[in-house]
Scaffold this motif. Sequence first.
Motif, PDB file in Angstrom:
ATOM      1  N   UNK A 331       0.903  -1.145  -0.102  1.00  0.00           N
ATOM      2  CA  UNK A 331      -0.049  -0.042   0.226  1.00  0.00           C
ATOM      3  C   UNK A 331       0.881   1.096  -0.117  1.00  0.00           C
ATOM      4  N   UNK A 332       0.293   2.463  -0.416  1.00  0.00           N
ATOM      5  CA  UNK A 332       1.102   3.597  -0.502  1.00  0.00           C
ATOM      6  C   UNK A 332       0.234   4.718   0.433  1.00  0.00           C
ATOM      7  N   UNK A 333       1.154   5.881   0.456  1.00  0.00           N
ATOM      8  CA  UNK A 333       0.165   7.080   1.062  1.00  0.00           C
ATOM      9  C   UNK A 333      -0.920   7.544   0.192  1.00  0.00           C
ATOM     10  N   UNK A 334      -1.098   7.214  -1.039  1.00  0.00           N
ATOM     11  CA  UNK A 334      -2.372   7.193  -1.591  1.00  0.00           C
ATOM     12  C   UNK A 334      -3.586   6.595  -0.967  1.00  0.00           C
ATOM     13  N   UNK A 335      -3.260   5.379  -0.096  1.00  0.00           N
ATOM     14  CA  UNK A 335      -4.599   4.861   0.392  1.00  0.00           C
ATOM     15  C   UNK A 335      -4.724   5.394   1.662  1.00  0.00           C
ATOM     16  N   UNK A 336      -3.698   5.999   2.127  1.00  0.00           N
ATOM     17  CA  UNK A 336      -3.989   7.039   3.459  1.00  0.00           C
ATOM     18  C   UNK A 336      -4.955   8.021   3.170  1.00  0.00           C
ATOM     19  N   UNK A 337      -4.732   8.545   1.918  1.00  0.00           N
ATOM     20  CA  UNK A 337      -5.678   9.907   1.568  1.00  0.00           C
ATOM     21  C   UNK A 337      -7.007   9.079   1.187  1.00  0.00           C
ATOM     22  N   UNK A 338      -7.081   8.137   0.550  1.00  0.00           N
ATOM     23  CA  UNK A 338      -8.336   7.183   0.429  1.00  0.00           C
ATOM     24  C   UNK A 338      -9.300   7.022   1.452  1.00  0.00           C
ATOM     25  N   UNK A 339      -8.304   6.421   2.584  1.00  0.00           N
ATOM     26  CA  UNK A 339      -9.214   6.251   3.703  1.00  0.00           C
ATOM     27  C   UNK A 339     -10.045   7.348   4.401  1.00  0.00           C
ATOM     28  N   UNK A 340      -9.195   8.337   4.476  1.00  0.00           N
ATOM     29  CA  UNK A 340      -9.771   9.718   5.124  1.00  0.00           C
ATOM     30  C   UNK A 340     -11.128  10.171   4.407  1.00  0.00           C
ATOM     31  N   UNK A 341     -10.686  10.174   2.894  1.00  0.00           N
ATOM     32  CA  UNK A 341     -11.930  10.741   1.952  1.00  0.00           C
ATOM     33  C   UNK A 341     -13.027   9.733   2.124  1.00  0.00           C
TER      34      UNK A 341
END
Length: 594
Positions: A331-341
Amino acid sequence: MLERLDYEAVGLISGLEVHQQLLTKHKLFCRCPAGLYTETHDGEVLRHMRPTLSELGEYDGTALMEFKTKKEIIYLLNHQNVCTYEMDDTPPFLVNQEAIDASIELCLMMGMDIIDEIHIARKQYLDGSIPTGFQRTAIIGMNGTIPFHGRPLTITHVSLEEDSCREVKDKGHRIVWRTDRLGMPLTETVTGPELRTPQEVRDAILLCGMTARSTGRVRTGIGASRQDVNVSVRGGNRCEIKGVPKAGYAVKLVHNEGIRQCNLLRLRDELHRRGLTSRESIRVQPFDVSDICADVDLGFLQRALKVGGKVFAVRVEGVAGLAQHPTQPDTTFLDELSGRIRVIACLDEAPIVLSGALLPEFPDKHKVLERLRKRARVGENDDFFLVFGPEADCRTAAEEIRLRFADATVGVPQETRQAVTGGFTTFERILPGPDRMYPDTDSPPTRVTNDRVEALRERLRPVPWERIARYMSWRVPEETCQYLIRRGGAEILDAVIEKTGVDGLVAAIEIGQHAKALKRSGIPVERLGVSEWVQIFDLFTDGRIPREIIPVVAARVAEDGLSAEAAAHAEGVAIQSREQWVEEVDRLTMEGYQ
Protein backbone atom coordinates in the motif's frame (compact mmCIF):
# COMPACT_ATOMS: atom_id res chain seq x y z
CA MET A 1 5.57 -13.68 3.94
CA LEU A 2 5.96 -10.78 6.35
CA GLU A 3 8.32 -7.95 5.49
CA ARG A 4 11.21 -7.87 7.97
CA LEU A 5 11.00 -5.52 10.95
CA ASP A 6 13.29 -5.43 13.98
CA TYR A 7 10.71 -4.76 16.71
CA GLU A 8 13.27 -3.92 19.39
CA ALA A 9 15.21 -1.57 17.12
CA VAL A 10 12.11 0.42 16.12
CA GLY A 11 10.74 0.44 19.68
CA LEU A 12 7.45 -1.27 18.93
CA ILE A 13 5.06 -1.45 21.90
CA SER A 14 1.43 -2.54 22.11
CA GLY A 15 -1.39 -2.67 24.59
CA LEU A 16 -4.82 -4.27 24.50
CA GLU A 17 -8.45 -3.40 25.10
CA VAL A 18 -10.22 -6.77 25.30
CA HIS A 19 -14.02 -6.62 25.07
CA GLN A 20 -16.01 -9.59 26.35
CA GLN A 21 -19.79 -10.00 26.42
CA LEU A 22 -21.14 -11.21 29.76
CA LEU A 23 -23.56 -14.11 30.12
CA THR A 24 -26.48 -12.30 31.71
CA LYS A 25 -30.20 -12.76 31.28
CA HIS A 26 -30.92 -9.09 30.61
CA LYS A 27 -29.18 -6.13 29.01
CA LEU A 28 -27.21 -3.65 31.09
CA PHE A 29 -29.66 -0.76 31.52
CA CYS A 30 -33.03 -2.30 30.64
CA ARG A 31 -34.85 -5.61 30.99
CA CYS A 32 -34.68 -6.69 27.35
CA PRO A 33 -33.19 -10.17 26.84
CA ALA A 34 -29.45 -10.29 26.24
CA GLY A 35 -28.08 -12.58 23.56
CA LEU A 36 -31.25 -12.77 21.46
CA TYR A 37 -30.12 -12.05 17.90
CA THR A 38 -32.64 -11.41 15.10
CA GLU A 39 -32.33 -10.89 11.35
CA THR A 40 -35.73 -9.28 10.84
CA HIS A 41 -37.16 -5.98 12.06
CA ASP A 42 -40.54 -4.49 12.90
CA GLY A 43 -39.65 -0.84 12.47
CA GLU A 44 -36.98 1.74 11.61
CA VAL A 45 -35.74 4.89 13.29
CA LEU A 46 -33.87 7.71 11.54
CA ARG A 47 -31.33 9.76 13.49
CA HIS A 48 -28.76 12.51 12.87
CA MET A 49 -25.98 13.00 15.41
CA ARG A 50 -24.40 16.17 16.74
CA PRO A 51 -21.56 16.62 19.26
CA THR A 52 -21.96 17.93 22.80
CA LEU A 53 -19.56 19.84 25.00
CA SER A 54 -17.48 18.12 27.66
CA GLU A 55 -17.53 19.20 31.32
CA LEU A 56 -14.77 21.68 30.53
CA GLY A 57 -16.64 23.15 27.58
CA GLU A 58 -14.58 21.40 24.89
CA TYR A 59 -15.65 19.40 21.85
CA ASP A 60 -14.01 16.04 21.28
CA GLY A 61 -12.10 15.95 17.97
CA THR A 62 -13.54 12.59 17.00
CA ALA A 63 -17.09 13.81 17.58
CA LEU A 64 -16.43 16.83 15.37
CA MET A 65 -14.98 14.55 12.68
CA GLU A 66 -18.04 12.30 12.76
CA PHE A 67 -20.29 15.35 12.58
CA LYS A 68 -18.58 16.36 9.32
CA THR A 69 -19.71 13.13 7.65
CA LYS A 70 -23.37 14.28 7.74
CA LYS A 71 -24.52 10.68 8.08
CA GLU A 72 -28.15 9.62 7.88
CA ILE A 73 -28.41 6.85 10.48
CA ILE A 74 -31.04 4.11 10.25
CA TYR A 75 -31.77 1.69 13.11
CA LEU A 76 -33.60 -1.60 12.49
CA LEU A 77 -35.74 -2.54 15.49
CA ASN A 78 -37.22 -5.86 16.55
CA HIS A 79 -39.72 -5.74 19.43
CA GLN A 80 -38.26 -8.96 20.88
CA ASN A 81 -34.94 -7.41 21.91
CA VAL A 82 -35.27 -3.60 22.10
CA CYS A 83 -37.34 -1.13 24.07
CA THR A 84 -37.66 2.63 24.32
CA TYR A 85 -34.46 2.81 26.41
CA GLU A 86 -32.27 1.75 23.48
CA MET A 87 -33.81 4.52 21.36
CA ASP A 88 -33.10 7.10 24.09
CA ASP A 89 -36.82 7.75 24.57
CA THR A 90 -36.81 6.71 28.25
CA PRO A 91 -34.14 6.95 30.97
CA PRO A 92 -32.01 3.93 31.88
CA PHE A 93 -33.18 1.32 34.36
CA LEU A 94 -30.94 0.67 37.37
CA VAL A 95 -27.72 -0.97 36.25
CA ASN A 96 -27.80 -4.79 35.98
CA GLN A 97 -26.31 -6.11 39.24
CA GLU A 98 -25.65 -9.55 37.72
CA ALA A 99 -23.32 -7.84 35.24
CA ILE A 100 -21.54 -5.96 38.03
CA ASP A 101 -20.96 -9.22 39.94
CA ALA A 102 -19.55 -10.90 36.82
CA SER A 103 -17.24 -7.92 36.24
CA ILE A 104 -16.03 -8.00 39.85
CA GLU A 105 -15.19 -11.69 39.52
CA LEU A 106 -13.09 -10.97 36.44
CA CYS A 107 -11.28 -8.21 38.35
CA LEU A 108 -10.62 -10.53 41.31
CA MET A 109 -9.05 -13.13 39.02
CA MET A 110 -6.48 -10.52 38.06
CA GLY A 111 -5.84 -9.28 41.61
CA MET A 112 -7.40 -5.87 41.03
CA ASP A 113 -8.57 -3.22 43.47
CA ILE A 114 -12.37 -3.08 43.31
CA ILE A 115 -13.94 0.37 43.08
CA ASP A 116 -16.07 0.80 46.22
CA GLU A 117 -18.58 3.12 44.55
CA ILE A 118 -19.28 2.56 40.86
CA HIS A 119 -20.19 5.66 38.86
CA ILE A 120 -21.67 5.56 35.36
CA ALA A 121 -20.13 7.87 32.75
CA ARG A 122 -21.03 8.71 29.17
CA LYS A 123 -18.56 8.18 26.34
CA GLN A 124 -19.49 9.95 23.09
CA TYR A 125 -19.89 7.89 19.90
CA LEU A 126 -21.22 9.81 16.92
CA ASP A 127 -20.58 7.11 14.33
CA GLY A 128 -24.16 5.93 14.82
CA SER A 129 -23.28 2.67 16.55
CA ILE A 130 -25.28 3.78 19.64
CA PRO A 131 -28.56 5.70 19.11
CA THR A 132 -28.06 7.90 22.17
CA GLY A 133 -24.78 9.22 20.75
CA PHE A 134 -22.93 7.94 23.82
CA GLN A 135 -22.07 4.69 25.55
CA ARG A 136 -22.75 4.25 29.25
CA THR A 137 -19.65 2.85 30.96
CA ALA A 138 -18.20 2.43 34.45
CA ILE A 139 -14.81 1.44 35.87
CA ILE A 140 -15.11 -1.66 38.09
CA GLY A 141 -11.50 -2.44 39.05
CA MET A 142 -7.97 -1.04 38.75
CA ASN A 143 -4.31 -1.97 39.25
CA GLY A 144 -4.15 -5.65 38.40
CA THR A 145 -1.59 -8.01 36.88
CA ILE A 146 -1.53 -11.39 35.21
CA PRO A 147 1.57 -13.60 34.79
CA PHE A 148 2.78 -13.40 31.21
CA HIS A 149 5.94 -14.84 29.64
CA GLY A 150 7.79 -14.82 32.96
CA ARG A 151 6.82 -11.28 33.91
CA PRO A 152 3.68 -9.52 35.18
CA LEU A 153 1.48 -7.89 32.54
CA THR A 154 -0.25 -4.80 33.94
CA ILE A 155 -4.04 -4.60 33.78
CA THR A 156 -4.71 -0.90 34.23
CA HIS A 157 -8.48 -1.20 34.63
CA VAL A 158 -11.61 -3.16 33.80
CA SER A 159 -14.76 -1.33 32.73
CA LEU A 160 -18.34 -2.48 32.36
CA GLU A 161 -20.18 -0.96 29.41
CA GLU A 162 -23.06 -1.53 27.02
CA ASP A 163 -22.40 -3.13 23.65
CA SER A 164 -23.11 -1.28 20.40
CA CYS A 165 -25.28 -2.06 17.37
CA ARG A 166 -24.33 -4.41 14.55
CA GLU A 167 -23.55 -2.66 11.26
CA VAL A 168 -25.67 -3.82 8.32
CA LYS A 169 -24.66 -1.42 5.54
CA ASP A 170 -22.57 1.73 5.15
CA LYS A 171 -22.87 3.48 1.80
CA GLY A 172 -22.33 7.16 1.10
CA HIS A 173 -24.10 9.33 3.67
CA ARG A 174 -26.35 6.52 4.92
CA ILE A 175 -25.45 3.87 7.49
CA VAL A 176 -27.78 1.09 8.71
CA TRP A 177 -27.53 -0.67 12.07
CA ARG A 178 -29.31 -3.63 13.67
CA THR A 179 -30.07 -3.08 17.36
CA ASP A 180 -30.27 -6.64 18.75
CA ARG A 181 -26.75 -6.53 20.26
CA LEU A 182 -27.20 -2.99 21.56
CA GLY A 183 -27.04 -2.67 25.35
CA MET A 184 -25.68 -6.14 26.12
CA PRO A 185 -23.26 -6.08 29.09
CA LEU A 186 -19.64 -5.98 28.00
CA THR A 187 -16.38 -5.82 29.94
CA GLU A 188 -13.32 -3.97 28.65
CA THR A 189 -10.00 -5.21 30.03
CA VAL A 190 -7.16 -2.75 29.37
CA THR A 191 -3.50 -3.76 29.57
CA GLY A 192 -0.47 -1.54 29.92
CA PRO A 193 1.62 -0.79 26.78
CA GLU A 194 4.00 -3.62 27.62
CA LEU A 195 3.74 -6.03 24.67
CA ARG A 196 6.89 -5.98 22.56
CA THR A 197 6.16 -8.18 19.54
CA PRO A 198 3.11 -9.16 17.47
CA GLN A 199 3.42 -12.67 18.88
CA GLU A 200 3.18 -11.31 22.43
CA VAL A 201 0.03 -9.43 21.44
CA ARG A 202 -1.51 -12.68 20.20
CA ASP A 203 -0.53 -14.52 23.39
CA ALA A 204 -1.86 -11.73 25.63
CA ILE A 205 -5.21 -11.78 23.81
CA LEU A 206 -5.45 -15.53 24.41
CA LEU A 207 -4.52 -15.14 28.09
CA CYS A 208 -7.04 -12.35 28.68
CA GLY A 209 -9.67 -14.44 26.90
CA MET A 210 -8.90 -17.51 29.00
CA THR A 211 -9.08 -15.42 32.16
CA ALA A 212 -12.53 -14.12 31.22
CA ARG A 213 -13.77 -17.58 30.27
CA SER A 214 -12.44 -19.03 33.50
CA THR A 215 -15.07 -17.04 35.39
CA GLY A 216 -17.83 -19.03 33.67
CA ARG A 217 -19.70 -15.73 33.33
CA VAL A 218 -19.07 -14.83 29.67
CA ARG A 219 -20.59 -15.54 26.30
CA THR A 220 -18.76 -17.49 23.62
CA GLY A 221 -19.04 -17.66 19.86
CA ILE A 222 -18.57 -15.25 16.96
CA GLY A 223 -18.60 -11.62 18.09
CA ALA A 224 -18.74 -12.41 21.83
CA SER A 225 -15.11 -11.35 22.25
CA ARG A 226 -13.38 -8.57 20.33
CA GLN A 227 -10.15 -6.74 20.96
CA ASP A 228 -8.69 -3.38 20.05
CA VAL A 229 -4.90 -3.29 19.77
CA ASN A 230 -2.93 -0.10 20.44
CA VAL A 231 0.39 0.10 18.59
CA SER A 232 3.23 2.59 18.36
CA VAL A 233 6.91 2.74 17.40
CA ARG A 234 9.61 5.05 18.69
CA GLY A 235 8.88 8.53 17.34
CA GLY A 236 5.39 7.49 16.22
CA ASN A 237 2.02 7.75 17.94
CA ARG A 238 -0.54 5.46 19.47
CA CYS A 239 -2.85 4.05 16.82
CA GLU A 240 -5.74 1.79 17.70
CA ILE A 241 -6.58 -1.21 15.51
CA LYS A 242 -10.29 -1.66 16.09
CA GLY A 243 -12.25 -4.89 16.24
CA VAL A 244 -9.63 -7.62 15.87
CA PRO A 245 -11.90 -10.72 15.92
CA LYS A 246 -9.29 -13.45 16.53
CA ALA A 247 -6.00 -13.55 18.40
CA GLY A 248 -4.11 -14.99 15.44
CA TYR A 249 -5.05 -12.05 13.21
CA ALA A 250 -3.21 -9.66 15.54
CA VAL A 251 0.23 -10.90 14.48
CA LYS A 252 0.05 -9.57 10.93
CA LEU A 253 -2.00 -6.50 11.88
CA VAL A 254 0.51 -5.34 14.51
CA HIS A 255 3.47 -6.14 12.29
CA ASN A 256 2.03 -4.16 9.39
CA GLU A 257 1.14 -1.24 11.66
CA GLY A 258 4.76 -1.15 12.84
CA ILE A 259 5.90 -1.02 9.21
CA ARG A 260 3.32 1.67 8.44
CA GLN A 261 4.48 3.93 11.25
CA CYS A 262 8.15 3.53 10.31
CA ASN A 263 7.31 4.44 6.71
CA LEU A 264 5.26 7.45 7.79
CA LEU A 265 8.23 8.70 9.81
CA ARG A 266 10.38 8.40 6.68
CA LEU A 267 7.73 10.33 4.75
CA ARG A 268 7.81 13.05 7.41
CA ASP A 269 11.58 13.34 6.99
CA GLU A 270 11.21 13.65 3.22
CA LEU A 271 8.59 16.38 3.62
CA HIS A 272 10.94 18.25 5.94
CA ARG A 273 13.75 17.96 3.39
CA ARG A 274 11.44 19.64 0.90
CA GLY A 275 10.75 22.49 3.31
CA LEU A 276 7.30 21.28 4.32
CA THR A 277 8.01 21.30 8.03
CA SER A 278 4.66 22.31 9.57
CA ARG A 279 0.96 21.91 9.04
CA GLU A 280 0.76 25.48 7.80
CA SER A 281 3.30 24.78 5.05
CA ILE A 282 0.87 22.48 3.22
CA ARG A 283 -0.91 24.48 0.53
CA VAL A 284 -3.85 22.97 -1.30
CA GLN A 285 -6.27 24.33 -3.89
CA PRO A 286 -9.21 22.52 -5.56
CA PHE A 287 -10.25 23.15 -9.19
CA ASP A 288 -13.46 22.07 -10.90
CA VAL A 289 -12.36 20.04 -13.93
CA SER A 290 -15.71 18.44 -14.74
CA ASP A 291 -15.69 19.92 -18.26
CA ILE A 292 -12.26 18.47 -19.01
CA CYS A 293 -13.36 15.04 -17.77
CA ALA A 294 -16.74 15.10 -19.54
CA ASP A 295 -15.50 12.87 -22.37
CA VAL A 296 -12.87 10.88 -20.48
CA ASP A 297 -13.56 7.18 -21.00
CA LEU A 298 -13.43 6.14 -17.32
CA GLY A 299 -16.63 4.63 -15.96
CA PHE A 300 -16.38 5.98 -12.42
CA LEU A 301 -15.99 9.55 -13.67
CA GLN A 302 -18.88 9.23 -16.08
CA ARG A 303 -21.15 7.76 -13.40
CA ALA A 304 -20.41 10.68 -11.10
CA LEU A 305 -21.07 13.26 -13.81
CA LYS A 306 -24.21 11.53 -15.03
CA VAL A 307 -25.99 12.07 -11.69
CA GLY A 308 -24.98 15.71 -11.43
CA GLY A 309 -21.70 15.22 -9.64
CA LYS A 310 -18.41 16.96 -10.21
CA VAL A 311 -14.77 16.10 -10.78
CA PHE A 312 -12.19 18.14 -8.90
CA ALA A 313 -8.43 18.31 -9.30
CA VAL A 314 -6.84 19.12 -5.94
CA ARG A 315 -3.36 20.61 -6.27
CA VAL A 316 -0.93 20.05 -3.42
CA GLU A 317 2.29 22.03 -3.63
CA GLY A 318 5.69 20.37 -3.24
CA VAL A 319 4.54 16.75 -2.85
CA ALA A 320 5.39 15.33 -6.29
CA GLY A 321 5.84 11.55 -6.07
CA LEU A 322 4.92 11.27 -2.39
CA ALA A 323 1.53 9.68 -3.04
CA GLN A 324 3.51 6.61 -4.10
CA HIS A 325 5.51 6.51 -0.86
CA PRO A 326 5.03 3.04 0.72
CA THR A 327 3.12 2.69 3.98
CA GLN A 328 1.88 -0.82 4.80
CA PRO A 329 3.20 -3.65 2.60
CA ASP A 330 1.65 -3.33 -0.87
CA THR A 331 0.00 0.00 0.00
CA THR A 332 1.04 3.61 -0.44
CA PHE A 333 0.29 7.03 1.02
CA LEU A 334 -2.46 7.34 -1.60
CA ASP A 335 -4.32 4.68 0.41
CA GLU A 336 -4.03 6.94 3.48
CA LEU A 337 -5.73 9.70 1.52
CA SER A 338 -8.33 7.28 0.22
CA GLY A 339 -9.25 6.12 3.73
CA ARG A 340 -9.81 9.63 5.04
CA ILE A 341 -11.90 10.62 2.02
CA ARG A 342 -14.00 7.47 2.17
CA VAL A 343 -14.91 7.96 5.84
CA ILE A 344 -15.24 11.74 6.15
CA ALA A 345 -16.26 12.91 2.66
CA CYS A 346 -18.35 9.74 2.15
CA LEU A 347 -16.96 9.29 -1.37
CA ASP A 348 -16.78 5.51 -1.43
CA GLU A 349 -16.83 4.47 -5.08
CA ALA A 350 -13.48 3.00 -6.05
CA PRO A 351 -10.90 4.24 -6.78
CA ILE A 352 -12.04 7.13 -4.47
CA VAL A 353 -8.97 9.28 -5.24
CA LEU A 354 -6.38 9.27 -8.04
CA SER A 355 -2.92 10.76 -8.15
CA GLY A 356 -2.14 12.80 -11.23
CA ALA A 357 1.09 10.85 -11.52
CA LEU A 358 -0.73 7.51 -11.83
CA LEU A 359 -3.90 8.02 -13.81
CA PRO A 360 -5.29 4.86 -15.45
CA GLU A 361 -5.03 4.47 -19.21
CA PHE A 362 -7.76 5.95 -21.42
CA PRO A 363 -7.92 7.47 -24.94
CA ASP A 364 -6.11 10.81 -25.30
CA LYS A 365 -4.72 10.47 -21.79
CA HIS A 366 -1.68 12.63 -22.57
CA LYS A 367 -3.81 15.54 -23.84
CA VAL A 368 -6.28 15.33 -20.95
CA LEU A 369 -3.47 15.14 -18.42
CA GLU A 370 -1.85 18.24 -19.93
CA ARG A 371 -5.15 20.14 -19.69
CA LEU A 372 -5.66 19.04 -16.09
CA ARG A 373 -2.19 20.15 -15.05
CA LYS A 374 -2.68 23.49 -16.80
CA ARG A 375 -6.11 24.08 -15.22
CA ALA A 376 -4.81 23.23 -11.74
CA ARG A 377 -1.56 25.17 -12.33
CA VAL A 378 0.52 22.18 -11.26
CA GLY A 379 4.23 22.98 -10.93
CA GLU A 380 7.16 20.63 -11.43
CA ASN A 381 7.32 19.75 -7.71
CA ASP A 382 3.56 19.56 -7.21
CA ASP A 383 1.01 16.80 -7.56
CA PHE A 384 -2.74 16.87 -8.06
CA PHE A 385 -5.44 14.45 -6.99
CA LEU A 386 -8.73 13.71 -8.72
CA VAL A 387 -11.87 13.24 -6.60
CA PHE A 388 -15.38 12.82 -7.98
CA GLY A 389 -18.95 12.91 -6.66
CA PRO A 390 -21.31 15.54 -5.21
CA GLU A 391 -19.63 18.96 -5.19
CA ALA A 392 -19.89 19.45 -1.42
CA ASP A 393 -18.28 16.05 -0.83
CA CYS A 394 -15.49 16.84 -3.30
CA ARG A 395 -14.70 20.02 -1.42
CA THR A 396 -14.70 18.07 1.86
CA ALA A 397 -12.31 15.61 0.20
CA ALA A 398 -10.00 18.44 -0.80
CA GLU A 399 -9.85 19.60 2.80
CA GLU A 400 -9.14 16.04 4.00
CA ILE A 401 -6.26 15.78 1.54
CA ARG A 402 -4.82 18.95 3.05
CA LEU A 403 -5.30 17.71 6.60
CA ARG A 404 -3.74 14.33 5.89
CA PHE A 405 -0.64 15.87 4.32
CA ALA A 406 -0.53 18.32 7.24
CA ASP A 407 -0.54 15.33 9.63
CA ALA A 408 2.26 13.78 7.58
CA THR A 409 4.54 16.72 8.38
CA VAL A 410 4.30 15.69 12.05
CA GLY A 411 4.67 11.95 11.43
CA VAL A 412 2.07 9.45 12.60
CA PRO A 413 -1.40 10.83 13.36
CA GLN A 414 -3.33 9.35 16.29
CA GLU A 415 -6.02 7.29 14.61
CA THR A 416 -8.45 4.48 15.15
CA ARG A 417 -7.97 2.08 12.25
CA GLN A 418 -10.22 -0.70 11.06
CA ALA A 419 -8.82 -4.20 10.52
CA VAL A 420 -9.44 -5.48 6.98
CA THR A 421 -8.79 -8.76 5.20
CA GLY A 422 -5.14 -9.64 4.66
CA GLY A 423 -3.75 -8.13 7.85
CA PHE A 424 -4.05 -4.50 6.75
CA THR A 425 -5.83 -1.53 8.29
CA THR A 426 -7.69 1.47 6.96
CA PHE A 427 -8.73 4.76 8.52
CA GLU A 428 -11.84 4.65 10.73
CA ARG A 429 -11.70 7.86 12.78
CA ILE A 430 -9.44 10.23 14.66
CA LEU A 431 -8.40 8.72 17.98
CA PRO A 432 -10.81 9.95 20.68
CA GLY A 433 -9.58 12.07 23.57
CA PRO A 434 -10.72 12.70 27.16
CA ASP A 435 -13.21 15.37 26.10
CA ARG A 436 -15.69 12.72 25.00
CA MET A 437 -16.26 11.55 28.62
CA TYR A 438 -18.69 13.11 31.06
CA PRO A 439 -20.87 11.91 34.00
CA ASP A 440 -24.20 10.21 33.41
CA THR A 441 -26.67 12.14 35.54
CA ASP A 442 -29.43 9.57 34.86
CA SER A 443 -27.74 6.73 36.77
CA PRO A 444 -27.14 6.64 40.54
CA PRO A 445 -23.85 5.20 41.86
CA THR A 446 -23.65 1.59 43.05
CA ARG A 447 -22.05 0.97 46.45
CA VAL A 448 -19.85 -2.16 46.50
CA THR A 449 -19.38 -3.54 50.02
CA ASN A 450 -16.52 -5.71 51.28
CA ASP A 451 -19.03 -8.48 52.08
CA ARG A 452 -20.18 -8.53 48.47
CA VAL A 453 -16.62 -8.71 47.15
CA GLU A 454 -15.63 -11.49 49.57
CA ALA A 455 -18.71 -13.54 48.71
CA LEU A 456 -17.75 -13.31 45.04
CA ARG A 457 -14.13 -14.16 45.85
CA GLU A 458 -15.23 -17.39 47.56
CA ARG A 459 -16.97 -18.68 44.43
CA LEU A 460 -14.06 -17.91 42.08
CA ARG A 461 -12.90 -20.72 39.85
CA PRO A 462 -9.16 -21.46 39.45
CA VAL A 463 -7.21 -18.92 37.42
CA PRO A 464 -6.03 -20.20 34.02
CA TRP A 465 -2.28 -19.98 34.68
CA GLU A 466 -2.62 -22.23 37.75
CA ARG A 467 -4.71 -24.72 35.81
CA ILE A 468 -2.23 -24.76 32.93
CA ALA A 469 0.67 -25.40 35.33
CA ARG A 470 -1.26 -28.26 36.96
CA TYR A 471 -2.26 -29.84 33.65
CA MET A 472 1.22 -29.51 32.19
CA SER A 473 2.63 -31.26 35.27
CA TRP A 474 0.56 -34.25 34.03
CA ARG A 475 2.34 -33.85 30.66
CA VAL A 476 -0.74 -32.42 28.92
CA PRO A 477 0.35 -30.35 25.87
CA GLU A 478 0.01 -26.61 26.43
CA GLU A 479 -2.23 -26.19 23.39
CA THR A 480 -4.63 -28.77 24.83
CA CYS A 481 -4.57 -26.99 28.21
CA GLN A 482 -5.55 -23.72 26.59
CA TYR A 483 -8.27 -25.35 24.51
CA LEU A 484 -9.81 -26.96 27.60
CA ILE A 485 -9.95 -23.60 29.40
CA ARG A 486 -11.24 -21.64 26.40
CA ARG A 487 -13.98 -24.15 25.58
CA GLY A 488 -15.16 -24.90 29.11
CA GLY A 489 -13.62 -28.36 29.19
CA ALA A 490 -11.46 -27.56 32.21
CA GLU A 491 -14.48 -27.55 34.53
CA ILE A 492 -15.56 -30.92 33.15
CA LEU A 493 -12.01 -32.30 33.40
CA ASP A 494 -11.57 -31.33 37.05
CA ALA A 495 -14.97 -32.76 38.00
CA VAL A 496 -14.32 -36.04 36.14
CA ILE A 497 -10.97 -36.54 37.85
CA GLU A 498 -12.48 -35.81 41.26
CA LYS A 499 -15.45 -38.16 40.80
CA THR A 500 -13.78 -41.08 38.95
CA GLY A 501 -10.11 -40.93 39.93
CA VAL A 502 -9.09 -41.33 36.28
CA ASP A 503 -5.54 -40.38 35.30
CA GLY A 504 -5.40 -36.64 34.51
CA LEU A 505 -3.45 -37.03 31.26
CA VAL A 506 -5.85 -39.67 29.95
CA ALA A 507 -8.90 -37.55 30.75
CA ALA A 508 -7.34 -34.38 29.32
CA ILE A 509 -6.46 -36.05 26.04
CA GLU A 510 -9.93 -37.58 25.66
CA ILE A 511 -11.84 -34.42 26.58
CA GLY A 512 -9.42 -31.90 25.07
CA GLN A 513 -8.20 -33.66 21.91
CA HIS A 514 -10.33 -36.62 20.88
CA ALA A 515 -13.59 -34.84 21.67
CA LYS A 516 -12.33 -31.88 19.63
CA ALA A 517 -11.79 -34.25 16.69
CA LEU A 518 -15.32 -35.59 17.14
CA LYS A 519 -16.71 -32.05 17.05
CA ARG A 520 -14.88 -31.36 13.79
CA SER A 521 -16.51 -34.46 12.30
CA GLY A 522 -19.96 -33.15 13.19
CA ILE A 523 -20.60 -34.94 16.50
CA PRO A 524 -22.49 -32.62 18.96
CA VAL A 525 -20.01 -33.07 21.80
CA GLU A 526 -21.35 -29.91 23.46
CA ARG A 527 -24.12 -32.20 24.78
CA LEU A 528 -21.57 -34.01 26.93
CA GLY A 529 -21.55 -32.44 30.39
CA VAL A 530 -20.00 -33.56 33.64
CA SER A 531 -22.49 -36.39 34.28
CA GLU A 532 -22.05 -37.87 30.80
CA TRP A 533 -18.26 -37.81 30.97
CA VAL A 534 -18.32 -39.27 34.51
CA GLN A 535 -20.41 -42.19 33.23
CA ILE A 536 -17.99 -42.75 30.35
CA PHE A 537 -14.89 -42.66 32.55
CA ASP A 538 -16.57 -44.87 35.17
CA LEU A 539 -16.82 -47.56 32.48
CA PHE A 540 -13.12 -47.05 31.69
CA THR A 541 -11.87 -47.09 35.30
CA ASP A 542 -14.03 -50.18 36.02
CA GLY A 543 -12.26 -51.95 33.16
CA ARG A 544 -15.45 -52.36 31.15
CA ILE A 545 -14.25 -50.47 28.07
CA PRO A 546 -10.68 -49.98 26.84
CA ARG A 547 -9.30 -46.48 26.39
CA GLU A 548 -9.47 -46.73 22.59
CA ILE A 549 -13.25 -47.09 22.80
CA ILE A 550 -13.85 -43.91 24.85
CA PRO A 551 -14.37 -41.67 21.75
CA VAL A 552 -16.74 -44.27 20.24
CA VAL A 553 -18.91 -44.32 23.35
CA ALA A 554 -18.73 -40.53 23.73
CA ALA A 555 -19.92 -40.06 20.14
CA ARG A 556 -22.89 -42.39 20.66
CA VAL A 557 -23.87 -40.68 23.92
CA ALA A 558 -23.69 -37.26 22.25
CA GLU A 559 -25.63 -38.27 19.13
CA ASP A 560 -28.36 -40.47 20.62
CA GLY A 561 -28.67 -39.18 24.20
CA LEU A 562 -28.03 -42.66 25.63
CA SER A 563 -26.40 -43.39 28.95
CA ALA A 564 -22.74 -44.38 28.67
CA GLU A 565 -23.53 -48.01 29.50
CA ALA A 566 -26.36 -48.17 26.96
CA ALA A 567 -24.14 -46.56 24.34
CA ALA A 568 -21.37 -49.09 24.98
CA HIS A 569 -23.82 -51.99 24.63
CA ALA A 570 -25.29 -50.45 21.48
CA GLU A 571 -21.81 -50.34 19.98
CA GLY A 572 -21.15 -53.90 21.14
CA VAL A 573 -18.01 -52.90 23.03
CA ALA A 574 -19.06 -53.16 26.69
CA ILE A 575 -17.54 -55.80 28.96
CA GLN A 576 -20.12 -57.16 31.37
CA SER A 577 -19.74 -56.30 35.03
CA ARG A 578 -18.43 -59.02 37.36
CA GLU A 579 -21.86 -59.48 38.90
CA GLN A 580 -23.40 -60.06 35.48
CA TRP A 581 -20.89 -62.57 34.18
CA VAL A 582 -20.64 -64.45 37.51
CA GLU A 583 -24.42 -64.82 37.49
CA GLU A 584 -24.29 -66.03 33.90
CA VAL A 585 -21.55 -68.57 34.67
CA ASP A 586 -23.56 -69.90 37.60
CA ARG A 587 -26.64 -70.28 35.40
CA LEU A 588 -24.73 -72.11 32.68
CA THR A 589 -23.09 -74.35 35.27
CA MET A 590 -26.42 -75.32 36.76
CA GLU A 591 -27.79 -76.04 33.28
CA GLY A 592 -24.74 -78.28 32.66
CA TYR A 593 -25.44 -80.32 35.79
CA GLN A 594 -29.01 -80.82 34.70
